[in-house]
Structure formats: C-alpha cells, structure tokens
Write an enzyme that holds these catalytic residues in place. Structure first.
Site, PDB file in Angstrom:
ATOM      1  N   GLU B 273       0.841  -1.211   0.000  1.00 17.10           N
ATOM      2  CA  GLU B 273       0.000   0.000   0.000  1.00 17.10           C
ATOM      3  C   GLU B 273       0.874   1.259   0.000  1.00 17.10           C
ATOM      4  OE1 GLU B 273      -2.891  -0.551  -0.782  1.00 17.10           O
ATOM      5  OE2 GLU B 273      -3.102  -2.658  -0.197  1.00 17.10           O
ATOM      6  N   HIS B 276       1.714   2.090  -3.521  1.00 13.12           N
ATOM      7  CA  HIS B 276       0.636   2.907  -4.107  1.00 13.12           C
ATOM      8  C   HIS B 276       0.765   4.353  -3.618  1.00 13.12           C
ATOM      9  CE1 HIS B 276      -1.805  -0.119  -6.097  1.00 13.12           C
ATOM     10  NE2 HIS B 276      -1.927  -0.860  -5.010  1.00 13.12           N
ATOM     11  N   GLU B 302      -0.741  -0.413  -9.795  1.00 13.24           N
ATOM     12  CA  GLU B 302      -0.351  -1.696  -9.236  1.00 13.24           C
ATOM     13  C   GLU B 302       1.139  -1.972  -9.461  1.00 13.24           C
ATOM     14  OE1 GLU B 302      -2.613  -3.148  -7.477  1.00 13.24           O
ATOM     15  OE2 GLU B 302      -1.716  -5.097  -7.051  1.00 13.24           O
TER      16      GLU B 302
END
Lengths: 510, 510
Positions: B273, B276, B302
């Site tokens: 995460e 991201h 991604e």
C-alpha cells in the site's frame, strides 16, 4: 406539475443539499481527528466546493418556486410534507438573503482576521488584531443589512443584531435577549458575590491527580452509554477541541481531549458532546436528508449538551450512581472521596477570566460581557480600539475579576476572528432552555431525579425524544418552547435552578 | 472566449469534479476505517450523490466544447495546459461513453449480485450466485457495446473486452494481453512444476509465531518511512481489507490488517500500500485538482505497489538491511534466523488455490485463469453455469491444484460480483510493468540494489519520481512504457526477473 410531483422535486433538491453538507461535515471531522497537517490546503478547497454547490442548489430559483407552490397547496399541517416545506423555507430564506459575493468576502476577511488573531495572541495585544477585525466587522454589518430581518421600529444596532440572530437563532430577537440578560445579571451578580464572600477551601482540588487516559476513556464511554448515547450509531474520538458532528441520525461523532492531570475535563466534555449527540440520534428518521430532520438552532442544540453535562452530570443523583464506578477506576484519587465532596468538587463556583473554564453560576456573565460589547460595536457607541477597556470594566463589574492582558481578555475566543458576531448568546440560550426543559420534564415525570441515583436516565431521554428531538425543526426556538413549557424563552427556571442549587452547595441564606 | 478563458473554464470544471471525487474518497475511507456499521445507508447515499454530481459535471456538453476548442488552440505540447487538456479528454471520453441509465442499472444489478455472492459464499456454491451474475454480465456487455472502443477488425468478444479495458487500462488492448499471458504461461507453468518437483521443507513456517500488533505497527511504520512514504502527508490505519486512497498529493492514506500469528501479512501489505502511496505522493503538484495530476491507470498503480512490495521488499538487499531491526523487535521468532532463511521465507513459492495468498511465481497464473474465463463468457464459448468446471480445469492445468468447492474457486474474489469484468488483468499488468521499470532503473542507476542493503531506497524513488510519478497522466500506459523502456507492455523483463530469482532460491538448473 401535481403537488406530489412538486414535493418530489423539492425532496430531490434538499436531499442533494443534505448529502453535500453531510459530506462536508465528514471532511471537517476528518480534518480535526485524522488529517495529516499538510492536507489542510486541499481539504479547505474540497469543503469549499461542497458548501458552494450546496448553497447554489438550495438557493436556486427552482427551490423558491417549489416552496411557493407547496405553501399554497393545502398540505395537512401536521404531516411530514408540510414540516419539510416549513423547515426548508426557513433555511432557504436564511441562505438566499446573504449574497454570494458577501459570503466570499467574509470568508477572505475571516481568513486574514484569524491570522491576525493568532499573531495578537502570541503578543497578547488586542491592537494587533484590531485592524483585521474592523474590516471583518464592516462586512458582517453588510451581511446584517442584506439579511434585513430585524424589526423595523428599532434603532440600527438592534435591527442589525436581529438580522444576525436570524441567521443563527431563528425566532429569537435582540429585545428578548436583552430582557433575558437583564434578569440573569440581576440574579447572578449578587449570587457570585455571596459565594465569593463565603471564601473557603478550593473544592475543585479533588479533581486533580493522575488519571491515565485509557482508564478515563473507559469511564467516559460507560458514562455516555449510560445516558443513552448509542455507540452502534456513533463514535468517540480525540481532537484538540472537543466537538460533536453528525452525518446522519445513524452516524453521530463526538470527540474529547484528555488531561492526564485533571479528572473533570474529558469526562464533562464527553457528557456535553454526548448531549449534542443524543439530540442528533433522536431526530426524526422519517425526515432524514431534509431540513426537517435537523436541529432547530445552535441554541437549542446547546440546551441539550448543557442539560446532560450540568443538570444531569453535575447532579447529586448522578454522582450517587457514578461515584462507586469512579472510585473503582481511580482508587488513589477518589477512594476516600465522599459523595458530598465529589458533588461540591464538580460544582465548584469561582469567578475566572476564561469563559470555557467557567462554572454554571458565572458562565452567563461571560456571555453578557460579549453581548453588550457586540451591541456597542454595532451601535457605534464603542470602537474596536475600545474593546479591551470595555472588557475589563464589565468583567470587574459582573465578575469582580480583571484580565492582566488581552489574551486573558478579548482575545480568548475564536468566534470574532471568524466573523461570529451574535454567536455567543446561543450559549446562554442553551443554558436557559436546558433549565426550562428540565423543569418541564420534572413536572411531567415523577421521580425523575431520584432515578438518576439508580442509573436510570432513560425516562429523561424519552421525554426529550418525545417533546423535542423527534420533532426535528418543525418549530423555531420560541414556538418549540411555547409548546413545551407554555412560555417562550424565559430565564426564570434557570435562575431558580442556579439559586436553589448553589445556595445549598454554599450554605447561603436564601 | 480567448484560449486562456477557455482553459480557465475547463480548470474550474475539473477542479470541481476533483473535489467531489476526492470528497467521495474521504467518505469511502471513513466508511472502511471508522464508520459505525449503522451509518452504511446514509454513507451510500452521500457517496452516490457526490459521484453523480461529479459525473454530470465532467460529461456536460460544455466540457466537450472546451476540450475541442483547446485541442484546436495550438497549446505548447509539453506544457501544463496541453497535459491537462489531453488527460481531461481521456477521462471525459471514458465517462461520457457510458450512458447514465446503464450506470444506474449496473449499480442496482451489482447490489443484487453482491448479496447473491455473499449467500453463495455461505453455501460455497457457484449456482447460488449464477443467476444474479448472469444479469449483471448482460449489463456489462451493454456497457462494452456502448463504449465501443475495441478495434473493429476483431470478433465480438475481443471488441467487447477491448472496450472494458479502455475503461480501466486505456492504451492496453486485448490482443496485447493475450500475447503477454501466452509468454507468461509458457515460462511460468514449467517453473512452478520445477519448484514443486524440488519438494523440501515449508520455508514459510519461519513467519509464523506471536507478533503483538503494536510492535508490528512500529516496525511497518519504520519500513514504509524508510522507503520514502511521508507520514506528514499521509497516515496508516487499520481496516478489514488493506487499501490505499488519496485525497490530495499531500494527504494519502494507507491501511493494513494485523495478523497476530503471522509476521508477513501486515508487513508486506504495508509495503504494497505504501508503494501505491508513494506514487500518489509523487504526482505533479502543478497539476493538482486536474486529471493530469492523477495516476495513469490501475495497472500502472499496481506496478508501484508490487515494485516496492516484491522487487524491493522481498529482495536480499532489503533484508540485509532490515533483518537486524526485525530481530530486535521479535527476538523469539527471528533472533536465530539467518538472512538466507528470511529471504527464502518471504519468497516461499507454492501453488495455492487463493489468488490473494499467491506468491510471485504463481500469481499471474491465477490471473490467466480469470482472463480466459472472462473472454470465454464474452465470446459465448462458456456459459455462466460452466464457470466452476472451467475454473477447476484451468487451475489443474496451470497450477496443478484443484479447488474442493466454489468458495476456494470462482467465488473467492469480490470483483465479478461488483461488475468488475476485465479488472483482473491490471494485476498482471502491474507485475509486468514493475519488472520493466525496475530493469530500466537498474540500467540507469549504478549500484541500485546494492544500496538497499545500506537502507538506501531514495535513488530508486527518485528515479520513479522522474520517469513516472511526476508526469501524472500525460501518457497512457503503453506510451509511458515506450518512453521509459523503449518498448510497450513487454513481459520479458518480468520473466527474466522471476526465472533468475527463483532458480537461485530453489537451486534449479537453468
């Protein structure tokens, strides 16, 4: 268009407005509870966009046309539809009277005034704040003149103050407030003096000690749950300043701040915010997403927070029930504390310089000071430069204390720096309504206060749900009070409550 | 209207759309992180209203007219303005091609399909889900036909799949994906078999133990900060499913879930995460509140999460640096662990039934299964009822394992139940791009991987900032890759990376 079609169109509008406003509230909550500091700029833009869209949608000509058509449509007066129309008309009138241009100008000036206020607080000097405040005040006067809701047979200052009250406390007039404050002054100033004359120990010392936050939190969760705040439809979090906000009748958030060395701060803040929250959780579900499903005003909202914080949370019955729990959580501080000592500690009354630290006896006198200064500014009897002198004089006269600098005086509150003129009276309106409602509830419900000692708070909440919460914004402040108490905004029950309670607590001659 | 005026009008539109979308994201984050359960109904209404208003504003005829005028205006092609126009055109085309009626119909059908999916999971039977999925699939086909972005010289199934890809992965075609998956299958299926043939102990056992959450949290905060995630412009919270969302370049949120008995779950979820989040924190500040200031696609997004989770977070260099820290935090579990054992544990490869638990070698084979089934459904070669059989057959062929029921098979993912057809390839696109970018970065930056062992991750982040993050959405996926790697979407670097890494880890003959 049939009446039904017009009503459905109106519903679509108010639902969209509601969703935008509630979304802005979520963003505001997140800003104060979670947001990383650097996110401020984007957040201000986002909230600004949501508010602008909500305002534009609500005040569109279509809304006015639909309201006119539905007002003429003979809807059953006690029905949901008529309530939605009446409550929507109230917010529509309020919002449409303030020109978009002025909203933007006030926001800009408030931004500058807020910066100046911060700088003035660092230097502890009003003069640093004065120029920006003067500009902001000029714009607020323009807003008041645009709204023009004041009674026409009055002087300019009263007309303007009426207009500003119309925006925050629809139904309450300046004349009514003057009468309320006159009664409060004549009753409370001598009472403060009598309490001061008794001297005696510092009763509040009992609340100082070492109170780990997690145990404070467990305790206040228990307390707000006990009075009926539903944690399945709400949350408790931490923020720099405690507040309540709501995104729906099923999603109501309150926040507190913990002081490890003082038991009362977070505990009573929690009861206060939970009082706000109980109102929101009790608003009419059938009127969700409409102005009818909202609170009447900030003053009425404040009546609910103060009722639960003070008339319940500082009562002997409450502590008869809660002291054993608190003793168990904090045996070192309260293991030996008597019920009498605890009740005296949470009700210690002493004039102080800071409004937010004031007790029930002195609180409204802080508001009188601000109310009179605001009226003086609007009347031109007082210049912005003269505010600190007026502040000192009034504090000495009403409370017998004088600030040593402006940080302890006219710079202490954030309200003026954000353009909040005529906002302070809502606190007193809240106190006055709380006592009036509580007296009415006691008259209706036998053994109401006795129940507190057994941890029974539901009868009071049920009464409030029936007589206030479930009606939403169908009536304005005065009309709601008229229905429930048979009188409008009347300070008499408050004066009686304070006199009785504090005469007993301080063994005063009656 | 001058060009400058047209551009300012366009900016006002995209900024409003941005603020509405970001507000919806805040509401979504709160829903998963904080919201009391009962708040769901109001939250869905609020998010729905924000999205509807954003969509209506973006797809208004005015936007199209402004885009046409600005496209004809000879803006400097490398400037901010041209970038905003190009990126806005891309989202405008995407959103305007899907009729509002279909959006609503898909949402309704997805709501029913989601309920059916939950029921089917309880019974572990695809047949319970199939009727609702069939209706939803029919509507998704209608969406694909309305979008009509597929190359005209193909069969209907490929044209439709192209249209759906156009919505999620602009620039990537079905034909390109088929080539990518063919290469991956031919390389990975034998590799999985070779690894299986080696047998051996369960390398991953090292990661099981007792890991108190607060210590896990301290550790993963240290890790995400080390790779460059800025906690002054972001937060880490907990939610049922880990995710990343962003409200601005300066307010990026990631969430994780802790498993007290497994070290890797939260730790690698956090790196994923945070990957991201690094992308979002690196988007161009000058393009804030415009489509140019957003990520290219979910596949490119991604690529960033997988790059940091896998190519960095599962590398030997990373663990050379991080193992001492982990040993100190969890001496019982890792006090005696060798670097070699740790690297083998976090890279343990074994065919499994569940996609989200898959390792780097097997992951894309799970995607191939879904891709081929989706194409079969669109082509009519496969009926909805036949999905479980096709699933079993393909899992056996590519991974050598077979689910015992549909919960372990075609019911495991949420995507189809919400209408997410052609969404799975983004994961493989992410893996493929991650390896391609990493290979390009290694070629550009000397000693890149060696730096990891010294805790130096900034050179990689700087490279990504320069070549990807700071460009925002100026180029689509293929064009970005063309610029950076000299080739489009090419699985070759990924295949090389996986072969090299796992041949070494499993002592395979090359």
């Amino acid at each position: 268009m049939t009446t039904e079609e017009a009503y459905q169109r109106l519903l679509a509008i108010v639902q969209e407005v509601n969703d935008l406003e509630r979304a802005a509230a979520v963003l505001g909550w997140d800003q104060q509870v979670n947001m990383p500091m650097r996110g401020n700029r984007a957040r201000a833009e986002q909230i600004g966009t949501l508010r602008r869209l909500a305002h534009a949608r609500l005040t569109s000509p279509e809304t006015g046309e639909l309201l006119d058509r539905l007002a003429a449509a003979d809807l059953p007066p006690d029905g949901l539809e008529a309530g939605v129309v009446v409550a929507t008309r109230r917010v529509y009138e309020r919002e449409r009277r303030v020109p978009e241009r002025l909203v933007t100008a006030v926001e800009l000036a408030a931004g500058e005034a807020f910066e100046a206020w911060l700088a003035a607080r660092r230097e502890r000097r009003w003069a640093v704040f004065a120029p920006a405040f003067e500009r902001l005040l000029g714009l607020v006067v323009e807003v008041a003149d645009a709204v023009a809701a004041g009674a026409p047979d009055q002087d300019l200052a009263h007309r303007r103050y009426d207009s500003l009250l119309y925006l925050s406390e629809p139904g309450v007039t300046t004349a009514r407030l003057e009468a309320v404050f006159a009664t409060l002054k004549s009753a409370l100033v001598p009472l403060v003096q009598a309490i001061q004359a008794k001297g005696g120990e510092d009763r509040e010392r009992l609340l100082h000690g070492d109170f780990p936050e997690d145990r404070q939190e467990a305790l206040l969760r228990r307390a707000v749950t006990a009075i009926g705040f539903d944690l399945e439809r709400g949350r408790i979090d931490r923020s720099v300043h405690p507040f309540e906000t709501s995104f729906d009748v099923d999603d109501v958030r309150i926040t507190v701040r913990y002081d490890r060395n003082h038991f009362g701060r977070a505990f009573f803040a929690a009861l206060h915010e939970a009082g706000h929250g109980l109102y929101e959780q009790g608003l009419p579900r059938a009127a969700r997403r409409t102005p009818l499903g909202r609170a009447i005003s900030s003053g009425v909202h404040e009546s609910q927070s103060r009722l639960w914080e003070n008339l319940v949370g500082r009562s002997e019955g409450f502590w008869r029930h809660f002291l054993p729990v608190v003793r168990e959580a904090f045996p070192a501080a309260f293991g030996e504390a008597s019920l009498d000592a605890m009740v005296r500690a949470v009700n210690a009354a002493r004039p102080s310089l800071i409004r937010v630290e004031a007790d029930e006896v002195t609180y409204n006198l802080h508001i009188v000071v601000r109310f009179e200064i605001e009226l003086g500014l609007l009347a031109g009897d007082l210049t912005v430069a003269d505010v600190p002198a007026a502040w000192r004089e009034k504090m000495a006269a009403y409370l017998g204390v004088t600030p040593t600098d402006d940080l302890e005086g006219a710079l202490q509150d954030i309200h003026w720096s954000s353009g909040g003129i005529a906002a302070f009276p809502s606190y007193t309106i809240g106190n006055v309504i709380a006592a009036a409602l509580f007296a009415a509830a006691k008259a209706d419900v036998p053994q109401l206060e006795e129940g507190f000692a057994r941890g029974e708070f539901a009868p009071l909440l049920d009464w409030l749900r029936t007589h206030l919460h479930s009606l939403g914004a169908r009536y304005d402040t005065e009309a709601m009070l008229e229905r429930v108490t048979g009188r409008g905004l009347d300070p008499e029950p408050y004066v009686r409550y304070i006199r009785d309670k504090f005469s007993a607590l301080y063994d005063l001659d009656r």
